[in-house]
Design an enzyme around this catalytic site. Structure first.
Site, short mmCIF file in Angstrom:
data_model
loop_
_atom_site.label_atom_id
_atom_site.label_comp_id
_atom_site.label_asym_id
_atom_site.label_seq_id
_atom_site.Cartn_x
_atom_site.Cartn_y
_atom_site.Cartn_z
N GLY A 213 30.86 3.05 -15.63
CA GLY A 213 29.69 3.88 -15.93
C GLY A 213 29.53 5.11 -15.05
O GLY A 213 28.42 5.65 -14.95
N ASN B 212 30.68 8.16 -15.62
CA ASN B 212 30.29 9.29 -16.48
C ASN B 212 28.85 9.11 -16.97
O ASN B 212 28.08 10.07 -17.00
CB ASN B 212 31.24 9.41 -17.68
CG ASN B 212 32.52 10.12 -17.32
OD1 ASN B 212 32.54 11.34 -17.18
ND2 ASN B 212 33.59 9.36 -17.13
N LYS C 183 33.36 -6.67 -36.52
CA LYS C 183 32.99 -5.34 -36.01
C LYS C 183 31.91 -4.68 -36.87
O LYS C 183 30.99 -4.04 -36.35
CB LYS C 183 34.25 -4.44 -35.97
CG LYS C 183 33.96 -3.06 -35.41
CD LYS C 183 35.19 -2.17 -35.39
CE LYS C 183 35.99 -2.38 -34.15
NZ LYS C 183 36.82 -1.20 -33.80
N MET D 177 35.68 1.18 -24.43
CA MET D 177 37.08 0.89 -24.71
C MET D 177 37.26 0.12 -26.02
O MET D 177 37.83 -0.98 -26.05
CB MET D 177 37.70 0.12 -23.53
CG MET D 177 37.61 0.90 -22.23
SD MET D 177 38.14 2.64 -22.37
CE MET D 177 39.62 2.60 -21.40
N ARG D 178 36.77 0.72 -27.09
CA ARG D 178 36.82 0.09 -28.39
C ARG D 178 36.98 1.18 -29.44
O ARG D 178 36.40 2.27 -29.28
CB ARG D 178 35.45 -0.59 -28.58
CG ARG D 178 35.44 -1.85 -29.29
CD ARG D 178 34.07 -2.51 -29.12
NE ARG D 178 34.12 -3.53 -28.11
CZ ARG D 178 34.70 -4.71 -28.28
NH1 ARG D 178 35.24 -5.03 -29.43
NH2 ARG D 178 34.73 -5.60 -27.31
N ILE E 137 36.10 3.05 -32.65
CA ILE E 137 34.90 3.12 -33.48
C ILE E 137 35.30 2.80 -34.93
O ILE E 137 36.27 3.33 -35.45
CB ILE E 137 34.27 4.53 -33.38
CG1 ILE E 137 33.81 4.82 -31.94
CG2 ILE E 137 33.12 4.70 -34.37
CD1 ILE E 137 32.68 3.96 -31.42
N ASN F 81 33.93 11.84 -27.47
CA ASN F 81 34.55 10.95 -26.47
C ASN F 81 35.15 11.79 -25.35
O ASN F 81 35.58 12.93 -25.57
CB ASN F 81 35.67 10.15 -27.15
CG ASN F 81 36.38 9.21 -26.17
OD1 ASN F 81 35.75 8.51 -25.39
ND2 ASN F 81 37.71 9.22 -26.20
N HIS G 198 38.30 11.77 -22.63
CA HIS G 198 39.59 11.12 -22.39
C HIS G 198 40.21 11.71 -21.12
O HIS G 198 40.22 12.93 -20.95
CB HIS G 198 40.51 11.32 -23.59
CG HIS G 198 41.81 10.60 -23.43
ND1 HIS G 198 41.91 9.23 -23.52
CD2 HIS G 198 43.05 11.05 -23.11
CE1 HIS G 198 43.17 8.87 -23.28
NE2 HIS G 198 43.88 9.95 -23.02
C1 GAR Z 1 36.93 7.56 -17.76
O1 GAR Z 1 37.96 8.07 -16.94
C2 GAR Z 1 37.18 7.91 -19.21
O2 GAR Z 1 37.79 9.14 -19.39
C3 GAR Z 1 38.10 6.78 -19.60
O3 GAR Z 1 37.55 5.65 -19.00
C4 GAR Z 1 36.97 6.04 -17.75
C5 GAR Z 1 35.59 5.44 -17.65
O4 GAR Z 1 35.06 5.64 -16.37
N1 GAR Z 1 38.19 6.65 -21.01
C6 GAR Z 1 39.31 6.36 -21.66
O5 GAR Z 1 40.37 6.12 -21.09
C7 GAR Z 1 39.21 6.36 -23.18
N2 GAR Z 1 40.48 6.35 -23.78
P1 GAR Z 1 33.52 5.47 -16.09
O6 GAR Z 1 33.12 4.10 -16.70
O7 GAR Z 1 33.38 5.48 -14.60
O8 GAR Z 1 32.80 6.59 -16.77
#
Ligand code: GAR
Length: 191
Positions: free
Chosen positions: A13, A15, A67, A92-93, A95, A109, A111
């Site tokens: 979390g 972000n 789902k 991490m799912r 949609i 999203n 990435h």
């Molecule tokens: C982030 O680095 C995001 O870009 C990545 O998961 C992390 C979550 O960090 N997302 C992916 O890899 C999606 N394919 P956070 O929970 O600290 O925000």
């Protein structure tokens, strides 16, 4: 009227917190983080949401038949909260059809790689193991593929070191302000 957004996360979390704090501090204009959605009871993002006073919808996918059933529950909650934009942040799912049908074009999203290179769950590690010298972050619309939707924003930086942890820290410190800026601009209609 404030633009109400929801942030979906599965784990840490970081972000989520960066966006929620920016909104609370008024750095995003008329944007309110009205809901945090988490598919992992006990994930760190849940504590962060509680600490920041943001409503939390935390569910266990195993409690639903499929789902479509949990996405219907999520979409109904988004409707009831008047959510305008869904921001995936480490959710991490994939949609599924239900959310895409009801919120398609309004789900974005982040990435941790420069798409279309290194899609999937391990973007940072995959890029590092490949040996690239320029890394970066992508924000894109979500479609039914894995990290295939139209790109909204990207930010790149060079890194030639060999410390994966250091690189991860650098990626996250690029992600947070880029996501805050991109959501702000999108909702202002500037993108
Ligand atoms: C982030 O680095 C995001 O870009 C990545 O998961 C992390 C979550 O960090 N997302 C992916 O890899 C999606 N394919 P956070 O929970 O600290 O925000």
């Amino acid at each position: 009227m404030k633009h109400r957004i929801a942030i979906f996360a599965s784990g840490n979390g970081g972000n989520f917190e960066a966006i929620a704090e920016a909104a609370i501090e008024g750095r995003m204009g008329d944007v309110e983080v009205a809901l945090c959605v988490c598919d992992h009871p006990g994930a760190r993002v849940c504590e962060r949401a509680e600490r920041l006073g943001i409503e939390l919808l935390c569910f266990n996918p195993g409690d639903f038949q499929n789902k479509a059933a949990f996405e219907t529950m999520i979409a109904d909650t988004l409707d009831s909260k008047g959510i305008e934009l869904v921001c995936l942040a480490g959710y991490m799912r994939i949609i599924g059809d239900v959310l895409l049908k009801r919120y398609g074009g309004r789900i974005i999203n982040i990435h941790p790689a420069l798409l279309p290179s290194f899609p999937g769950a391990h973007g940072i590690r995959d890029a590092y193991e490949y040996g690239v010298k320029v890394y970066g972050v992508t924000i894109h619309y979500v479609d039914s593929g894995v990290d295939t939707g139209k790109i909204i924003a990207q930010r790149a930086f060079p890194y030639t070191g060999n410390n994966l942890e250091e690189l991860e820290g650098m990626i996250h410190s690029v992600e947070h302000p880029l996501y805050v800026e991109t959501i702000t601009q999108l909702l202002k209609g500037d993108l």
